[in-house]
Design a protein around this motif. Structure first.
Motif, PDB file in Angstrom:
ATOM      1  N   GLY A 208       0.824  -1.202   0.000  1.00 32.04           N
ATOM      2  CA  GLY A 208       0.000   0.000   0.000  1.00 32.04           C
ATOM      3  C   GLY A 208       0.859   1.253   0.000  1.00 32.04           C
ATOM      4  N   ALA A 209       0.270   2.368  -0.465  1.00 36.90           N
ATOM      5  CA  ALA A 209       1.018   3.617  -0.608  1.00 36.90           C
ATOM      6  C   ALA A 209       1.541   4.133   0.730  1.00 36.90           C
ATOM      7  N   ASP A 210       0.746   4.020   1.782  1.00 36.67           N
ATOM      8  CA  ASP A 210       1.191   4.527   3.084  1.00 36.67           C
ATOM      9  C   ASP A 210       2.407   3.773   3.591  1.00 36.67           C
ATOM     10  N   GLN A 211       2.397   2.460   3.397  1.00 37.95           N
ATOM     11  CA  GLN A 211       3.541   1.676   3.849  1.00 37.95           C
ATOM     12  C   GLN A 211       4.771   1.969   2.992  1.00 37.95           C
ATOM     13  N   ALA A 212       4.568   2.296   1.718  1.00 40.21           N
ATOM     14  CA  ALA A 212       5.689   2.672   0.857  1.00 40.21           C
ATOM     15  C   ALA A 212       6.363   3.933   1.391  1.00 40.21           C
ATOM     16  N   ARG A 213       5.532   4.918   1.778  1.00 38.58           N
ATOM     17  CA  ARG A 213       6.094   6.153   2.346  1.00 38.58           C
ATOM     18  C   ARG A 213       6.837   5.857   3.652  1.00 38.58           C
ATOM     19  N   GLN A 214       6.239   5.019   4.477  1.00 37.54           N
ATOM     20  CA  GLN A 214       6.863   4.683   5.758  1.00 37.54           C
ATOM     21  C   GLN A 214       8.188   3.969   5.552  1.00 37.54           C
ATOM     22  N   ALA A 215       8.260   3.124   4.548  1.00 36.68           N
ATOM     23  CA  ALA A 215       9.510   2.413   4.275  1.00 36.68           C
ATOM     24  C   ALA A 215      10.618   3.387   3.892  1.00 36.68           C
ATOM     25  N   VAL A 216      10.278   4.371   3.068  1.00 38.22           N
ATOM     26  CA  VAL A 216      11.271   5.385   2.706  1.00 38.22           C
ATOM     27  C   VAL A 216      11.730   6.137   3.950  1.00 38.22           C
ATOM     28  N   ARG A 217      10.787   6.482   4.815  1.00 33.75           N
ATOM     29  CA  ARG A 217      11.139   7.228   6.024  1.00 33.75           C
ATOM     30  C   ARG A 217      12.039   6.412   6.954  1.00 33.75           C
ATOM     31  N   GLN A 218      11.805   5.110   7.010  1.00 28.76           N
ATOM     32  CA  GLN A 218      12.674   4.279   7.844  1.00 28.76           C
ATOM     33  C   GLN A 218      14.109   4.310   7.336  1.00 28.76           C
ATOM     34  N   ASN A 219      14.280   4.281   6.011  1.00 25.36           N
ATOM     35  CA  ASN A 219      15.627   4.392   5.463  1.00 25.36           C
ATOM     36  C   ASN A 219      16.204   5.784   5.687  1.00 25.36           C
ATOM     37  N   GLU A 220      15.357   6.800   5.597  1.00 27.38           N
ATOM     38  CA  GLU A 220      15.827   8.169   5.844  1.00 27.38           C
ATOM     39  C   GLU A 220      16.381   8.294   7.260  1.00 27.38           C
ATOM     40  N   PHE A 221      15.766   7.563   8.198  1.00 26.48           N
ATOM     41  CA  PHE A 221      16.220   7.598   9.586  1.00 26.48           C
ATOM     42  C   PHE A 221      17.684   7.174   9.702  1.00 26.48           C
ATOM     43  N   HIS A 222      18.108   6.278   8.806  1.00 24.19           N
ATOM     44  CA  HIS A 222      19.491   5.802   8.817  1.00 24.19           C
ATOM     45  C   HIS A 222      20.375   6.615   7.876  1.00 24.19           C
ATOM     46  N   ASN A 223      19.852   7.754   7.421  1.00 22.78           N
ATOM     47  CA  ASN A 223      20.657   8.711   6.647  1.00 22.78           C
ATOM     48  C   ASN A 223      21.187   8.114   5.346  1.00 22.78           C
ATOM     49  N   VAL A 224      20.298   7.477   4.588  1.00 21.01           N
ATOM     50  CA  VAL A 224      20.697   6.921   3.301  1.00 21.01           C
ATOM     51  C   VAL A 224      20.891   8.039   2.281  1.00 21.01           C
ATOM     52  N   ASP A 225      21.542   7.694   1.172  1.00 23.43           N
ATOM     53  CA  ASP A 225      21.806   8.648   0.095  1.00 23.43           C
ATOM     54  C   ASP A 225      20.904   8.433  -1.104  1.00 23.43           C
ATOM     55  N   VAL A 226      20.261   7.276  -1.195  1.00 22.74           N
ATOM     56  CA  VAL A 226      19.440   6.921  -2.346  1.00 22.74           C
ATOM     57  C   VAL A 226      18.459   5.845  -1.894  1.00 22.74           C
ATOM     58  N   ILE A 227      17.332   5.744  -2.574  1.00 19.28           N
ATOM     59  CA  ILE A 227      16.329   4.716  -2.272  1.00 19.28           C
ATOM     60  C   ILE A 227      16.314   3.704  -3.400  1.00 19.28           C
ATOM     61  N   LYS A 228      16.322   2.412  -3.036  1.00 23.62           N
ATOM     62  CA  LYS A 228      16.272   1.334  -4.024  1.00 23.62           C
ATOM     63  C   LYS A 228      14.975   0.547  -3.834  1.00 23.62           C
ATOM     64  N   VAL A 229      14.249   0.349  -4.923  1.00 20.06           N
ATOM     65  CA  VAL A 229      12.999  -0.403  -4.910  1.00 20.06           C
ATOM     66  C   VAL A 229      13.097  -1.531  -5.935  1.00 20.06           C
ATOM     67  N   THR A 230      12.595  -2.695  -5.589  1.00 23.80           N
ATOM     68  CA  THR A 230      12.469  -3.782  -6.562  1.00 23.80           C
ATOM     69  C   THR A 230      11.031  -3.834  -7.052  1.00 23.80           C
ATOM     70  N   ALA A 231      10.866  -3.695  -8.353  1.00 27.88           N
ATOM     71  CA  ALA A 231       9.527  -3.748  -8.957  1.00 27.88           C
ATOM     72  C   ALA A 231       9.270  -5.134  -9.521  1.00 27.88           C
ATOM     73  N   ASP A 232       8.083  -5.662  -9.250  1.00 27.16           N
ATOM     74  CA  ASP A 232       7.634  -6.910  -9.862  1.00 27.16           C
ATOM     75  C   ASP A 232       6.163  -6.756 -10.199  1.00 27.16           C
ATOM     76  N   GLU A 233       5.515  -7.840 -10.556  1.00 28.38           N
ATOM     77  CA  GLU A 233       4.118  -7.756 -10.977  1.00 28.38           C
ATOM     78  C   GLU A 233       3.187  -7.366  -9.839  1.00 28.38           C
ATOM     79  N   ASN A 234       3.641  -7.480  -8.589  1.00 30.27           N
ATOM     80  CA  ASN A 234       2.794  -7.152  -7.445  1.00 30.27           C
ATOM     81  C   ASN A 234       2.867  -5.678  -7.039  1.00 30.27           C
ATOM     82  N   LEU A 235       3.864  -4.966  -7.528  1.00 21.85           N
ATOM     83  CA  LEU A 235       4.026  -3.553  -7.160  1.00 21.85           C
ATOM     84  C   LEU A 235       3.149  -2.686  -8.062  1.00 21.85           C
ATOM     85  N   THR A 236       2.356  -1.812  -7.458  1.00 24.56           N
ATOM     86  CA  THR A 236       1.467  -0.960  -8.241  1.00 24.56           C
ATOM     87  C   THR A 236       2.095   0.411  -8.447  1.00 24.56           C
TER      88      THR A 236
END
Length: 473
Positions: A208-236
């Motif tokens: 879901g979209a809300d969990q996608a945002r939360q996942a990005v924020r969790q990585n932001e907490f660890h001060n990442v430089d870039v976000i990596k997502v794996t897309a498959d047939e289940n990702l909208t």
């Protein structure tokens, strides 16, 4: 009071003298290749001050400006290039290929076993492995790495910080933290009591979209430089678009692992900054990427006999499997031949390419118009017997030339183009004033023989010599 004033003046003078004593180095070489224009400066000199490039020009021109006492490094007839950049790496993985019988027992047999073994290791041990790989990569001429996941919760961010603090040697790292995936992307059929505890060490789930945002924020907490997502047939598209929006809101780029046509379209529609792999991309999708200014990141890991050589060196192969591997090598070679030509024909060149030599004459009419921007990574996470992580990594770049990409475009893909893809075009990727003093040198001409990149003889990062196998300095 008088004594206090004297001490204050002495301290001020001492501070001022320290400020004036900039660390300067002059690097001289027979040739300097500018990947952006394709021009070669011969002979060449680079004046470095406090870890950054101060001036580039002929030795007589530059030497007239450098202060006395400047350290000189003479590389003889070597060719200088910018430090290399890999846009796709996994420094905290070292996958030993399992036997064919073991792979056949599991979904995603090769990566499943590697992931579970890595996740089961101590995080400290994984970071130490990453430190070894980082050093080996740097020694092979790669001065900047975009590390895209498979690093536990904060392994790559901590490795990056240790390198930046000077505690250990290594390249500049853009760290992605945990990879965002849909459930079932990499691993399936785990013990349900343990599954989430295991997978949360390596991945963040999108449901879901809300969990996608939360996942990005969790990585932001660890001060990442870039976000990596794996897309498959289940990702909208709405889910990925939410992750993109959240990443961009925090000034982070987002790159998407997308192999099949459906996943590639999801990444395009959601507004990702770059696409990794892109094996099944269509002409129409390339046009869409070009129009949106997205980057295509080549990862020619499986091109040619790379995996066959690893299988031969690590496990006993059945005759049946060897025949299958040889057939797969040829299919992978043809796939990358076709893919490289498809992206090149789509039209991306630097605007200055109009002035380049005959290397591009056959392509000018097709590529002068705006096109797909491309860079290159290696997806290196494999244990290659007899090679360091760095040696295995740089061996993959020349395969793009085998697939039909001109040598200069290969070099651009891992210097100027890659720097732009990372958003670091003002820091790395070129030997120009104001950039970090990240330099490499080879004995020969990498335009004539792209495999020179597999034989880097000199490496400098931040103005500090990492290795020098060339002339005495």
């Amino acid at each position: 009071m008088k004594r206090t004033r004297i001490l204050f003046l002495l301290a001020a003078l001492s501070f001022g003298a320290g400020q004036l004593a900039a660390q300067t180095t002059l690097v001289r070489a027979g040739r300097l290749l500018d990947p952006r224009t394709g021009n070669v400066l011969s002979p060449a000199a680079v004046w470095i001050e406090d870890g950054k490039i101060k001036e580039v020009g002929s030795p007589s021109q530059v030497q007239a400006h450098v202060p006395s006492g400047t350290k000189t490094i003479d590389l003889g007839s070597a060719t200088l290039l910018p430090g290399l950049i890999t846009g796709h790496a996994h420094l905290l993985l070292d996958v030993v290929l399992p036997t064919e019988a073991e792979r056949a027992r599991h979904y995603n047999g090769t990566m499943l076993l590697a992931e579970l073994l890595a996740i089961g290791e101590s995080p400290s041990k994984r970071v130490l492995l990453g430190a070894q790989n980082a050093r080996e990569v740097l020694e092979s001429g790669i001065t900047t790495v975009r590390n895209l996941g498979h690093s536990s919760i904060d392994g790559d961010t901590e490795l990056r910080d240790a390198i930046n603090a000077g505690r250990i040697p290594g390249p500049r790292i853009l760290a992605a933290g945990r990879k965002l995936i849909t459930r079932g992307s990499y691993v399936q059929n785990l013990n349900p009591v343990l599954a989430d505890a295991i997978l949360n060490q390596e991945f963040l789930f999108i449901d879901g979209a809300d969990q996608a945002r939360q996942a990005v924020r969790q990585n932001e907490f660890h001060n990442v430089d870039v976000i990596k997502v794996t897309a498959d047939e289940n990702l909208t598209v709405p889910e990925l678009a939410a992750a993109v929006e959240e990443a961009h809101r925090n000034h982070l780029k987002i790159t998407v692992h997308a192999v099949d046509t459906h996943s590639i379209q999801t990444a395009i529609n959601a507004g990702a900054d770059s696409i990794e792999h892109g094996n099944e991309i269509t002409e129409e999708q390339l046009k869409q990427m070009r129009d949106k200014g997205m980057f295509f990141d080549f990862t020619p890991t499986s091109y040619g006999p790379f995996f066959t050589k690893m299988f031969e060196a690590t496990i006993a192969e059945s005759l049946r499997m060897r025949a299958k591997r040889l057939g797969a090598d040829e299919r992978n070679r043809q796939r990358y031949d076709d893919l490289a030509q498809q992206v090149l024909k789509s039209g991306f060149v630097d605007p200055s390419d109009a002035t380049n030599d005959q290397l591009y004459n056959s392509l000018v009419q097709r590529v002068l118009k705006s096109g797909v921007k491309f860079a290159a990574g290696t997806d290196m996470c494999w244990h290659y017997p007899g090679k360091t992580c760095g040696q295995a990594t740089v061996s993959r770049f020349s395969t793009l030339h085998e697939a039909g990409m001109p040598s200069l475009d290969v070099i651009r893909a891992i210097t100027t183009n890659a720097a732009e893809m990372l958003g670091w075009q003002d820091r790395v990727g070129a030997i120009e004033p104001g950039r970090f003093a990240d330099l490499v040198a080879v004995s020969g001409d990498p335009i004539t023989d792209i495999t020179e990149l597999e034989r880097i003889r000199f490496v400098m990062k931040d103005g500090q010599v990492v290795r020098n196998d060339l002339a005495a300095h």
